[in-house]
Scaffold this active site. Structure first.
Site, short mmCIF file in Angstrom:
data_model
loop_
_atom_site.label_atom_id
_atom_site.label_comp_id
_atom_site.label_asym_id
_atom_site.label_seq_id
_atom_site.Cartn_x
_atom_site.Cartn_y
_atom_site.Cartn_z
N PRO A 189 0.83 -1.21 0.00
CA PRO A 189 0.00 0.00 0.00
C PRO A 189 0.87 1.26 0.00
CG PRO A 189 -0.79 -1.60 1.60
CD PRO A 189 0.53 -2.10 1.12
N GLU A 190 0.59 2.15 -0.96
CA GLU A 190 1.35 3.38 -1.08
C GLU A 190 0.47 4.54 -0.62
OE1 GLU A 190 3.02 3.37 -5.05
OE2 GLU A 190 3.92 1.41 -4.74
N HIS A 219 -4.88 -14.56 8.99
CA HIS A 219 -4.13 -13.31 8.88
C HIS A 219 -4.89 -12.09 9.38
CE1 HIS A 219 -1.18 -15.62 6.77
NE2 HIS A 219 -1.99 -15.88 5.76
N ARG A 277 1.64 -10.89 5.62
CA ARG A 277 3.08 -11.01 5.81
C ARG A 277 3.57 -10.52 7.17
NH1 ARG A 277 5.83 -9.43 -0.04
NH2 ARG A 277 4.37 -10.57 -1.36
#
Length: 269
Positions: free
Chosen positions: A2-3, A91, A109
């Site tokens: 995500p930017e 997750h 992650r």
């Protein structure tokens, strides 16, 4: 990853739905993400009212008046609303419950962060060294020319240096350089002011367009209200071997700093 647009979309979704609301309880399922989750955080959050949601670079700051919840989405994280009682999967590391609204943090992650700050959040080591916000008024061609002066590094990795400029990231660096007609391999300090004017305009235009589209959904990202679709508007990113939408030349892919860069060898000089 995500930017800036994806994080800003997330911030706006949280602000719109939860500002002024009381956090009734938090459910924390992971003792650690990139950093240890503070002990007792769920108890500390319960009963607090969300004053506002802010963003600094790719970091979210949920302001609870007497404290701040700092969230980073890492490589593959997302915050989205789920219905009460929705089963948590492997997750899904945290739920923030505001009455009937449940904000769920998912991070496959586990490279994200969930921290509690009581002092000035902008003085925290994770935020203190961050560079200029590219959507701010201070981000001008003149500022960029001064910041890049003497730099031999290529312009693409220079734009991705968070100590210089925050949040542009890989996707939007490639897209902005294409819009500005600048070769991503060009030395950052060699670019004229006239071309930097085009680049600053391109960066701001690209980021704003991505925010309006809900960000780019590649692999894991999902905003609070659903998937973004800016990826369908990518001009060069992920389009190696395809025709340039401007001139028809074949779009190329190279590696810069272990990241994929996409550009048109004819349009970008």
């Amino acid at each position: 990853m995500p930017e800036l647009p994806e994080v800003e979309v997330t911030r706006r979704g949280i602000e719109k739905r939860l500002k002024g609301r009381r956090l009734t309880r938090a459910v924390l399922r992971a003792p650690s993400l990139r950093y240890p989750v503070p002990a007792g955080l769920a108890r500390r959050l319960a009963g607090r009212t969300l004053v506002t949601a802010k963003r600094r670079g790719k970091y979210l700051l949920l302001d609870f008046a007497s404290g701040h919840l700092l969230i980073h989405l890492g490589m593959s994280g997302s915050l989205r609303f789920v219905a009460p009682g929705t089963k948590a999967h492997r997750h899904d590391h945290a739920d923030f419950v505001f009455g009937e609204d449940v904000l769920r943090l998912t991070d496959p992650r586990r490279f994200g962060a969930l921290l509690w700050l009581e002092d000035d959040p902008l003085a925290h080591p994770l935020l203190a060294a961050l560079g200029i916000e590219p959507l701010s008024r201070d981000f001008t061609p003149q500022w960029l020319q001064q910041a890049l002066a003497g730099k031999r590094v290529a312009i693409k990795p220079a734009l991705m240096d968070s100590r210089l400029i925050v949040g542009i990231g890989n996707i939007y660096a490639s897209e902005s350089l294409f819009l500005a007609g600048i070769d991503p391999r060009r030395a950052a300090g060699s670019i004229s002011l006239a071309r930097l004017e085009r680049l600053v305009f391109a960066i701001k235009a690209t980021l704003r367009a991505a925010i309006r589209a809900g960000g780019s959904t590649l692999r894991d990202f999902c905003g609070p209200e659903g998937l973004g679709d800016f990826q369908v508007h990518h001009q060069v990113y992920g389009r190696a071997g395809e025709a340039c939408p401007r001139c028809g030349a074949t779009t190329r892919q190279i590696r810069q700093g272990q990241r994929a860069t996409y550009f048109c060898p004819r349009c970008q000089r």
